[in-house]
Design an enzyme around this catalytic site. Structure first.
Site, PDB file in Angstrom:
ATOM      1  N   THR A  37       0.817  -1.227  -0.039  1.00 26.38           N
ATOM      2  CA  THR A  37      -0.782   0.172   0.265  1.00 26.38           C
ATOM      3  C   THR A  37       0.861   1.082   0.119  1.00 26.38           C
ATOM      4  O   THR A  37       0.967   2.125  -0.131  1.00 26.38           O
ATOM      5  CB  THR A  37      -0.909  -0.410   0.868  1.00 26.38           C
ATOM      6  OG1 THR A  37      -1.508  -1.230   1.343  1.00 26.38           O
ATOM      7  CG2 THR A  37      -2.239   1.209   1.563  1.00 26.38           C
ATOM      8  N   ALA A  38       1.917   1.687   1.556  1.00 27.68           N
ATOM      9  CA  ALA A  38       2.872   2.231   0.712  1.00 27.68           C
ATOM     10  C   ALA A  38       3.994   2.655  -0.415  1.00 27.68           C
ATOM     11  O   ALA A  38       3.853   3.511  -0.365  1.00 27.68           O
ATOM     12  CB  ALA A  38       3.236   2.766   2.722  1.00 27.68           C
ATOM     13  N   GLU A  81      10.055  -5.937  -4.166  1.00 25.12           N
ATOM     14  CA  GLU A  81       8.440  -6.457  -3.220  1.00 25.12           C
ATOM     15  C   GLU A  81       8.456  -8.145  -3.738  1.00 25.12           C
ATOM     16  O   GLU A  81       8.886  -8.852  -4.405  1.00 25.12           O
ATOM     17  CB  GLU A  81       7.422  -5.499  -4.678  1.00 25.12           C
ATOM     18  CG  GLU A  81       6.019  -7.304  -4.654  1.00 25.12           C
ATOM     19  CD  GLU A  81       5.427  -7.261  -3.268  1.00 25.12           C
ATOM     20  OE1 GLU A  81       5.023  -7.827  -2.800  1.00 25.12           O
ATOM     21  OE2 GLU A  81       5.352  -6.234  -2.338  1.00 25.12           O
ATOM     22  N   ASN A 125      -8.693  -5.912   0.183  1.00 24.66           N
ATOM     23  CA  ASN A 125      -9.786  -5.329   0.744  1.00 24.66           C
ATOM     24  C   ASN A 125     -11.045  -4.936  -0.062  1.00 24.66           C
ATOM     25  O   ASN A 125     -11.168  -5.331  -1.073  1.00 24.66           O
ATOM     26  CB  ASN A 125      -9.277  -3.706   1.209  1.00 24.66           C
ATOM     27  CG  ASN A 125      -9.215  -3.155   0.260  1.00 24.66           C
ATOM     28  OD1 ASN A 125      -9.072  -2.556  -1.267  1.00 24.66           O
ATOM     29  ND2 ASN A 125      -7.687  -1.505   0.669  1.00 24.66           N
ATOM     30  N   VAL A 132      13.184  -9.424   0.463  1.00 22.85           N
ATOM     31  CA  VAL A 132      14.066  -9.238   1.775  1.00 22.85           C
ATOM     32  C   VAL A 132      14.147 -10.375   3.161  1.00 22.85           C
ATOM     33  O   VAL A 132      13.602 -10.260   3.503  1.00 22.85           O
ATOM     34  CB  VAL A 132      14.005  -7.330   2.445  1.00 22.85           C
ATOM     35  CG1 VAL A 132      14.915  -6.955   3.015  1.00 22.85           C
ATOM     36  CG2 VAL A 132      13.645  -6.929   0.869  1.00 22.85           C
ATOM     37  N   HIS A 191      -6.739  -5.024   9.624  1.00 22.38           N
ATOM     38  CA  HIS A 191      -6.190  -3.746   9.923  1.00 22.38           C
ATOM     39  C   HIS A 191      -5.061  -4.050  10.428  1.00 22.38           C
ATOM     40  O   HIS A 191      -4.710  -3.293  11.864  1.00 22.38           O
ATOM     41  CB  HIS A 191      -7.178  -2.184   9.880  1.00 22.38           C
ATOM     42  CG  HIS A 191      -8.329  -2.556   9.160  1.00 22.38           C
ATOM     43  ND1 HIS A 191      -9.466  -1.926   9.479  1.00 22.38           N
ATOM     44  CD2 HIS A 191      -8.421  -3.020   8.064  1.00 22.38           C
ATOM     45  CE1 HIS A 191     -10.318  -1.555   8.477  1.00 22.38           C
ATOM     46  NE2 HIS A 191      -9.709  -2.352   7.445  1.00 22.38           N
ATOM     47  N   ALA A 210       1.313   1.292   8.465  1.00 21.26           N
ATOM     48  CA  ALA A 210       0.150   1.201   8.944  1.00 21.26           C
ATOM     49  C   ALA A 210       1.365   1.069  10.931  1.00 21.26           C
ATOM     50  O   ALA A 210       0.301   1.659  11.262  1.00 21.26           O
ATOM     51  CB  ALA A 210      -0.225   0.625   8.665  1.00 21.26           C
ATOM     52  N   HIS A 215     -10.863   2.972   8.554  1.00 21.11           N
ATOM     53  CA  HIS A 215     -10.252   1.867   8.086  1.00 21.11           C
ATOM     54  C   HIS A 215      -9.172   2.772   7.900  1.00 21.11           C
ATOM     55  O   HIS A 215      -8.556   4.201   7.805  1.00 21.11           O
ATOM     56  CB  HIS A 215     -11.097   1.955   6.945  1.00 21.11           C
ATOM     57  CG  HIS A 215     -12.132   1.254   6.823  1.00 21.11           C
ATOM     58  ND1 HIS A 215     -12.725  -0.445   6.375  1.00 21.11           N
ATOM     59  CD2 HIS A 215     -13.411   1.464   7.486  1.00 21.11           C
ATOM     60  CE1 HIS A 215     -13.719  -0.289   6.912  1.00 21.11           C
ATOM     61  NE2 HIS A 215     -14.425   0.111   7.445  1.00 21.11           N
ATOM     62  N   ALA A 239      -6.275   2.205   5.418  1.00 21.77           N
ATOM     63  CA  ALA A 239      -5.968   1.685   3.552  1.00 21.77           C
ATOM     64  C   ALA A 239      -6.042   3.752   3.647  1.00 21.77           C
ATOM     65  O   ALA A 239      -4.496   4.724   2.890  1.00 21.77           O
ATOM     66  CB  ALA A 239      -6.959   1.426   2.453  1.00 21.77           C
TER      67      ALA A 239
END
Length: 656
Positions: free
Chosen positions: A74-75, A95, A152, A299, A584, A617, A627, A629
């Site tokens: 997401t980030a 990723e 989500n 990683v 979450h 998060a 929420h 996101a």
């Protein structure tokens, strides 16, 4: 299959028709010109961007980048896109998963649960939860570019304004803390958003929404008949109506009924799921010469130079394929953006975390930070399922009968032609926010005086969310309820006091961490959820929603038609049995002073390591009352500006 999700009976063969059809429609409707691998940024061969480790750690020079971003969720996608806007900053994004833009289940809004328990899911489970019926809990976490925006319910919600003002207070006066106040932070929410106004929603003030960001929001998606009835039932039991729960005016109330949508979604006008990969890693962004993206890059650790007064992050090691190891060098910064589970795991594997825990696993300590992996917070949800006699549910998506498969083909045609219909549902089609001390909802004559603390971030902020789905499900849909029609109402504990931990199982970076959220380990959390459960039962038995209840459901032990008849003790027992994650997790590398259990400062720098940041998060000082996101995307937007400013300042110092 995990014992917690053993299905009730077998799925029928017709589900294969559903899967095949979904794949075909997604490929036809959303295939891009060319393959993602044709863009120079997206690399299947890591040797083109990193040095393979063969005979020794010091034998090869590094390929160098200014910033290495660990995790394309997401980030991470936000960071890679925003940082690479400056052509002088060379960026590498690593990723562990693959691209999601051609993945059917990450395209069609209603299909996201089909990612569960696949190669695109980390397949994580908690340890048995002692205070929640001693069951393990499944934690879906997407292993894809775009992260959990692929997995989500697409609800665009920013939390309560007071949440972010509380973040400032929790910084205890650290320099830079004030920049997280809602008045300032809201600029980053508006920065990422392009809001599509609707003539069905003239009440929404478009001037308060973003107009030019990469993330599309609007009142898009399917609306089931039961959704309108849920909203009307909520109004009858005392919930206020609200046309927009995402402004400075606050978040209280139930999203207002209309002829169109009832809440803002991350769904595009053509009915496609909006992920941070599809929004930020566009063809134009991937064509930038200063950006590289390596997928399937797991990683294993961050590399440090410990020769100076403080350690500095100098690179990253990762594995790719079967046993191949690679390294890259970060000249300026390493940013960990792997989510609230994997960010603390990577930090600990690298020697940053609780010293005694790292030593026990034979990991040399780089920075002894007790807060890494601690203060884990998550939103707990309870689900009440009911048989729907109106047959207006999304049963066609389950493919558990031939009739459902026929209905699915009709829905598929509608989606193919217009991007609408049941396949465009975000499933959680209406939401509402309330306080557990609201006397209109919890009259003192029926509820004893509240004997637990107020954990909300302010008097205008909620501690309970309710929402409606035009389908029922158990154990995240992994338990078959049968081929009938169902609907469900759900309640969320927004401000839990139970906090848990992420810990290493071993020093093996490929072994999942130990996840222990310690669900319902405080009486506060049980008490609020008991009130929530009773409110849900009242809503379900209030007209017009009550008109959908099929009396046959009273005889099904898996359903909750008689839930309103339970006494207080039985409701509490049901709460402990039903509690599940709302997906979450947060706060495991929280922004707070070090002596307060913090991991990063207000500039998101890890305490004691000036060029290592965490951006996701996990840095939330405490969980938002909504929420996660949207706040996570905004955190990444802000972090990109912080990193650009730091690099610019460093260059000025070097040239002085």
């Amino acid at each position: 299959m995990h014992p917690a999700i053993t299905p009730r009976g077998s799925r029928v063969a017709s589900w294969s028709v559903v899967l095949t059809s979904l794949v075909l429609v997604a490929r036809y409707a959303y295939s891009r010109a060319g393959k993602r691998g044709e863009y120079p940024a997206l690399l299947g061969n890591p040797a083109a961007a990193a040095r393979r480790i063969r005979r020794g750690e010091e034998e090869y020079d590094f390929d160098e980048y200014d910033v290495v971003v660990v995790g394309g969720g997401t980030a991470g996608c936000v960071l890679a896109a925003r940082l690479s806007e400056d052509p002088s900053i060379r960026v590498l994004l690593l990723e562990a998963g693959e691209s999601s833009v051609e993945n059917t289940f990450a395209i069609v809004p209603a299909a996201y649960s089909k990612l569960f328990h696949t190669q695109w899911d980390w397949e994580l489970f908690t340890v048995p939860q002692t205070d929640a019926d001693s069951q393990v809990r499944y934690w879906p976490r997407a292993k894809l570019l775009g992260g959990c925006t692929c997995m989500n319910a697409l609800i665009f919600h920013i939390g309560a304004p007071e949440d972010f003002d509380e973040w400032v207070r929790l910084q205890k006066g650290q320099p830079g803390a004030e920049q997280w106040a809602f008045k300032e932070f809201n600029n980053y929410i508006k920065k990422f958003e392009t809001f599509h106004s609707s003539t069905d929603y003239p009440q929404v003030d478009s001037s308060l929404r973003g107009t030019s960001g990469p993330v599309q929001t609007g009142h898009f998606g399917h609306v089931s008949k039961g959704t309108r009835k849920f909203i009307d039932a909520c109004a009858k039991v005392g919930l206020a109506r609200s046309s927009d729960v995402n402004t400075h005016r606050g978040t209280m109330g139930v999203t207002k009924a209309s002829t169109s949508r009832f809440l803002l979604t991350f769904i595009s006008p053509n009915g496609r799921r909006v992920t941070t990969e599809s929004a930020y890693l566009t063809s134009e962004v991937l064509a930038r010469k200063n950006l590289k993206v390596i997928t399937h890059a797991h990683v294993t650790r961050i590399l440090f130079d410990k020769s100076g007064p403080m350690p500095r992050a100098v690179g990253v090691e990762f594995s790719h394929g079967k046993g191949q190891k690679f390294r890259v060098k970060a000249k300026k910064e390493v940013v960990v953006s792997s989510g609230a589970v994997h960010s603390p795991q990577i930090l600990m594997l690298s020697g940053v975390g609780p010293g005694d825990h790292l030593t026990a696993h034979g990991i040399p300590v780089v920075a002894d930070l007790a807060g890494v992996g601690s203060h884990l917070m998550d939103h707990i949800v309870i689900d009440l399922n009911f048989r729907d006699k109106t047959n207006s549910s999304l049963a066609c998506l389950k493919g558990e009968s031939f009739a459902h498969s026929l209905s699915f083909m009709k829905a598929l045609f509608e989606y193919r032609m217009s991007g609408r219909g049941p396949l465009s549902s975000n499933v959680a089609e209406a939401i509402g926010f309330v306080r557990s001390d609201d006397p209109a909802l919890f009259p003192p004559s029926e509820y004893p005086e509240r004997n637990y603390e107020d954990t909300s971030s302010g008097p205008g902020a909620p501690d309970i969310e309710v929402f409606y789905t035009p389908t029922g499900y158990l154990k995240h849909g992994m338990v078959s309820m049968g081929p009938q029609h169902y609907f469900a109402v759900h309640g969320v504990l927004l401000r839990p006091t139970s906090t848990g931990t992420i810990r290493l199982k071993s020093a093996d970076p490929h072994e999942p961490p130990v996840i222990d959220p310690k669900y319902l380990s405080t009486e506060h959390d049980v008490a609020v959820l008991v009130r929530t459960a009773r409110l849900l039962a009242r809503i379900a038995n209030t007209q017009p929603l009550a008109s959908m209840l099929d009396p046959v459901g009273k005889d099904d032990a898996l359903l909750d038609h008689t839930f309103h008849e339970l006494d207080e003790a039985a409701v509490a027992e049901a709460v402990r049995r039903k509690a599940e994650t709302l997906y979450h997790p947060a706060c495991t590398a929280r922004m707070a002073p070090k002596d307060e259990g913090g991991v990063v400062d207000p500039f998101l720098r890890v305490h004691g390591i000036p060029n290592l940041r965490v951006v996701d998060a996990s840095v939330f000082p405490t969980i938002v009352s909504g929420h996660t996101a949207a706040p996570t995307i905004a955190v990444a937007e802000k972090a990109a500006d912080l990193i650009k400013a730091a690099i610019s300042a460093s260059r000025l110092r070097s040239s002085a």
